[in-house]
Scaffold this active site. Sequence first.
Site, PDB file in Angstrom:
ATOM      1  N   ASN A  82      -3.242 -10.093   7.638  1.00 59.10           N
ATOM      2  CA  ASN A  82      -3.057  -8.775   8.279  1.00 59.10           C
ATOM      3  C   ASN A  82      -4.298  -8.202   8.948  1.00 59.10           C
ATOM      4  O   ASN A  82      -4.439  -6.989   9.086  1.00 59.10           O
ATOM      5  CB  ASN A  82      -2.509  -7.761   7.260  1.00 59.10           C
ATOM      6  CG  ASN A  82      -1.084  -8.059   6.875  1.00 59.10           C
ATOM      7  OD1 ASN A  82      -0.403  -8.843   7.525  1.00 59.10           O
ATOM      8  ND2 ASN A  82      -0.627  -7.463   5.788  1.00 59.10           N
ATOM      9  N   ASN A 132      -3.166  -5.061  12.971  1.00 60.98           N
ATOM     10  CA  ASN A 132      -4.526  -4.529  13.046  1.00 60.98           C
ATOM     11  C   ASN A 132      -5.406  -5.286  14.045  1.00 60.98           C
ATOM     12  O   ASN A 132      -6.587  -5.533  13.814  1.00 60.98           O
ATOM     13  CB  ASN A 132      -5.171  -4.553  11.656  1.00 60.98           C
ATOM     14  CG  ASN A 132      -4.417  -3.699  10.662  1.00 60.98           C
ATOM     15  OD1 ASN A 132      -4.114  -2.532  10.944  1.00 60.98           O
ATOM     16  ND2 ASN A 132      -4.079  -4.261   9.522  1.00 60.98           N
ATOM     17  N   TYR A 148      -7.459  -8.104   8.056  1.00 62.17           N
ATOM     18  CA  TYR A 148      -8.521  -7.524   7.234  1.00 62.17           C
ATOM     19  C   TYR A 148      -9.718  -8.474   7.159  1.00 62.17           C
ATOM     20  O   TYR A 148      -9.767  -9.484   7.865  1.00 62.17           O
ATOM     21  CB  TYR A 148      -7.968  -7.133   5.873  1.00 62.17           C
ATOM     22  CG  TYR A 148      -6.890  -6.078   5.974  1.00 62.17           C
ATOM     23  CD1 TYR A 148      -7.164  -4.835   6.551  1.00 62.17           C
ATOM     24  CD2 TYR A 148      -5.583  -6.325   5.555  1.00 62.17           C
ATOM     25  CE1 TYR A 148      -6.172  -3.869   6.689  1.00 62.17           C
ATOM     26  CE2 TYR A 148      -4.592  -5.372   5.680  1.00 62.17           C
ATOM     27  CZ  TYR A 148      -4.889  -4.144   6.246  1.00 62.17           C
ATOM     28  OH  TYR A 148      -3.900  -3.197   6.390  1.00 62.17           O
ATOM     29  N   THR A 194       0.842  -1.190   0.000  1.00 63.19           N
ATOM     30  CA  THR A 194       0.000   0.000   0.000  1.00 63.19           C
ATOM     31  C   THR A 194       0.882   1.245   0.000  1.00 63.19           C
ATOM     32  O   THR A 194       1.747   1.403   0.849  1.00 63.19           O
ATOM     33  CB  THR A 194      -0.913  -0.005   1.237  1.00 63.19           C
ATOM     34  OG1 THR A 194      -1.827  -1.098   1.119  1.00 63.19           O
ATOM     35  CG2 THR A 194      -1.685   1.291   1.362  1.00 63.19           C
ATOM     36  N   HIS A 243      -6.356 -11.205  -0.630  1.00 60.92           N
ATOM     37  CA  HIS A 243      -5.728 -10.770   0.624  1.00 60.92           C
ATOM     38  C   HIS A 243      -6.505 -11.349   1.797  1.00 60.92           C
ATOM     39  O   HIS A 243      -7.566 -10.848   2.181  1.00 60.92           O
ATOM     40  CB  HIS A 243      -5.718  -9.250   0.686  1.00 60.92           C
ATOM     41  CG  HIS A 243      -4.770  -8.679   1.701  1.00 60.92           C
ATOM     42  ND1 HIS A 243      -4.240  -9.411   2.733  1.00 60.92           N
ATOM     43  CD2 HIS A 243      -4.236  -7.417   1.833  1.00 60.92           C
ATOM     44  CE1 HIS A 243      -3.431  -8.644   3.457  1.00 60.92           C
ATOM     45  NE2 HIS A 243      -3.419  -7.434   2.935  1.00 60.92           N
TER      46      HIS A 243
END
Length: 374
Positions: free
Chosen positions: A183, A240, A185, A26, A180
């Site tokens: 992480n 996260n 998400y 990102t 994805h």
Amino acid sequence: MLPALFSPLKLGPFELAHRVVLAPLTRMRAEPGTLAPHVLNAEYYAQRATPGGLLIAEASPVLPTGFGNPNVPGIYSGAQVAGWKRVTDAVHAKGGIIFLQLWHVGRVSHSSYQPGGALPLAPSAVAIGGDLKTMTADGKVASYETPRALVTEEIPEIVTAYRRAAHNAVAAGFDGVEIHGANGYLIEQFLQSHTNQRTDRYGGSIEHRTRFLLEVTQAVVDVWGADRVGVRLSPYGIANGSGEPDPMPLYTRAVEALNSFKLAYLHLLEPRSSGAGRADVDWRNVPSAMVLFRPIWNGVLMAAGGFVGDTANAAIADGYADVVAFGRYFISNPDLPRRLAHGFPLTPYHRPTFYGGAEKGYTDYPAYDEMAEA
């Protein structure tokens, strides 16, 4: 010369000339408003393209609800497809291969990014706690909000959005896609027990918690074919607010189920890089994801997280990985494969320019020859 890292490899239908991959990173440099890639993004990726080399383009939300950062490129609108086509054309002109990472952040967002100022979506109404903060759309630091739990009937609609995004990636000229699932998400929120407190067919048992991942994978494979699809997981990550108390049963089930698809690759993030770009993380005495899951995964295994040339070469030579994705040092060394092959020194990366901005810290890192001439 690093023979293992620079030996050819068949990945899906592609013959990779080397095993140095650009990790999905990102960078927050899409065009404001449209959130489409533009000329600068095409230059950035073209700089890092090599004949027969694989690039994985940055995570791109499949829906307007999938954002948690400013100026991240999407893959759901016509303008975004056209912008990505500019990128893929530039990479293909250099002989490179490029996949797109499909993304939905789930609860790792803020109402300021959501359509109509709604709460972010998640499997369950569990907020990211602790000391973690987010940046709102107007640049303020804020605590994470408690997300809205998806109702069962909404979940297939998100799976359909991944399918549409996969079609859009075809139209944009990509060679494949990566899902994805790492992480912290949305997909990982469904996988992990503390973020998934559902009692329907998507929650409870490990079998139910892996359902969303497998439905998304099936939808994307239906568009691309399995040999052009990869999946990224971070079994021991803590990014996260993520983290499973005992990752092995959950991720063993997930990896075994993914085996049945015969995907192009499985992409595992090593625990030592579990900070997801927020900070350098150096975990000691934590199991290696590639070492643990290599015996379980039947296909090409991609490892990522804190590798340099020697450690990447050793991972491949020892049989724990087939390819290695590089992040931070591929940012600061656009010619990273050549530098690793010849033992040229690496330019240090500059963390303050990772996210947002323009050319500085993005397209202004020189190749080694340019440095030598300066």
